[in-house]
Design a protein around this motif. Structure first.
Motif, short mmCIF file in Angstrom:
data_model
loop_
_atom_site.label_atom_id
_atom_site.label_comp_id
_atom_site.label_asym_id
_atom_site.label_seq_id
_atom_site.Cartn_x
_atom_site.Cartn_y
_atom_site.Cartn_z
N CYS A 26 1.98 -1.37 -1.11
CA CYS A 26 0.92 -0.72 -1.82
C CYS A 26 1.06 -0.93 -3.23
O CYS A 26 0.47 -0.49 -4.00
CB CYS A 26 1.21 0.79 -1.57
SG CYS A 26 0.91 1.12 0.06
N GLY A 27 1.77 -2.15 -3.59
CA GLY A 27 1.84 -2.39 -4.94
C GLY A 27 2.68 -2.21 -5.96
O GLY A 27 2.74 -2.14 -7.25
N ARG A 47 5.82 -5.04 -11.95
CA ARG A 47 5.34 -5.04 -10.88
C ARG A 47 6.20 -4.21 -9.74
O ARG A 47 6.05 -3.94 -8.80
CB ARG A 47 4.90 -6.38 -10.06
CG ARG A 47 4.08 -7.37 -10.57
CD ARG A 47 2.67 -6.81 -10.90
NE ARG A 47 2.11 -6.40 -9.47
CZ ARG A 47 1.67 -7.11 -8.69
NH1 ARG A 47 1.72 -8.60 -8.93
NH2 ARG A 47 1.06 -6.54 -7.48
N GLU A 63 -1.12 -10.56 -10.95
CA GLU A 63 -1.71 -9.49 -10.28
C GLU A 63 -2.18 -10.08 -8.96
O GLU A 63 -2.26 -9.08 -7.98
CB GLU A 63 -2.97 -8.84 -11.05
CG GLU A 63 -2.54 -8.21 -12.32
CD GLU A 63 -3.83 -7.54 -12.79
OE1 GLU A 63 -4.73 -7.15 -12.26
OE2 GLU A 63 -3.76 -7.80 -14.12
N ASN A 66 1.38 -9.57 -4.17
CA ASN A 66 1.62 -8.48 -3.76
C ASN A 66 3.27 -8.38 -3.50
O ASN A 66 3.40 -9.15 -2.37
CB ASN A 66 1.04 -7.90 -2.74
CG ASN A 66 -0.50 -7.50 -3.27
OD1 ASN A 66 -0.66 -6.89 -4.19
ND2 ASN A 66 -1.71 -8.13 -2.49
N VAL A 81 6.03 -12.61 -1.36
CA VAL A 81 4.80 -12.10 -1.75
C VAL A 81 3.68 -12.52 -0.89
O VAL A 81 3.70 -13.31 -0.34
CB VAL A 81 4.17 -12.83 -3.29
CG1 VAL A 81 5.25 -12.36 -4.30
CG2 VAL A 81 4.13 -14.29 -3.39
N SER A 84 -3.37 -11.99 -2.77
CA SER A 84 -4.63 -11.28 -2.53
C SER A 84 -5.73 -11.78 -3.32
O SER A 84 -6.83 -11.67 -2.99
CB SER A 84 -4.33 -9.59 -2.96
OG SER A 84 -4.17 -9.75 -4.32
#
Length: 157
Positions: A26-27, A47, A63, A66, A81, A84
């Motif tokens: 969820c980041g 992060r 960014e 994730n 990672v 996105s």
């Protein structure tokens, strides 16, 4: 009549691991947006990743990535990672982050110009007392994020 069993250490570990995985998916802590708003590329610390020796404050994690949980192996530290953003966007942001945080680039793959199939880029960095190998891969060409994934492997110098 039903019997109730006491959770074993394995069950507790599994629940903690699941909670950590969901948090990462969820980041993390969500601070990446505030760093980007200041004009910089987010770092591992932004992060929500914890790395030793202040490394989290200088390792770029844009960014469009994730991050998953950090795995400590002796002497390596790794984390994966999910992308996105497109490979092109991640490559551009990551390259900017390397410059912002004082890394020496030992190797950097050129961004492939492909509009289909599996494509990827890799980097090998040195600085801040470590070597870092990073790779990003997507399916569907450079301007895709489909099934995008990557890894960071950190080893002491």
């Amino acid at each position: 009549m039903t019997s109730r069993r006491t959770p074993t250490p394995f069950h507790i570990f599994a629940l903690v691991a699941l909670a950590a995985l969901l948090t990462a998916a969820c980041g993390g802590n969500g601070n990446a947006e505030s760093t980007a708003a200041e004009g910089g590329i987010p770092t591992a610390a932004d992060r929500g990743l914890e790395l030793p020796d202040g490394l989290a404050s200088v390792l770029p994690v844009p960014e469009g990535l994730n991050p998953g949980s950090v795995q400590h192996y002796d002497p390596e530290i790794t984390f994966t990672v999910r992308l996105s953003d497109t490979l092109r966007e991640v490559h551009e942001d990551f390259t900017q982050g390397i410059t912002e945080h004082g890394w020496e680039v030992m190797h950097a793959d050129p961004l492939p110009e492909a509009d289909e199939g599996e494509v990827g880029v890799g980097y090998r960095l040195e600085g801040h007392g470590v070597q870092v190998s990073i790779s990003f891969t997507v399916f569907g060409g450079t301007d895709s994020s489909f099934n995008g994934r990557g890894s960071y492997i950190i080893t002491p110098q």
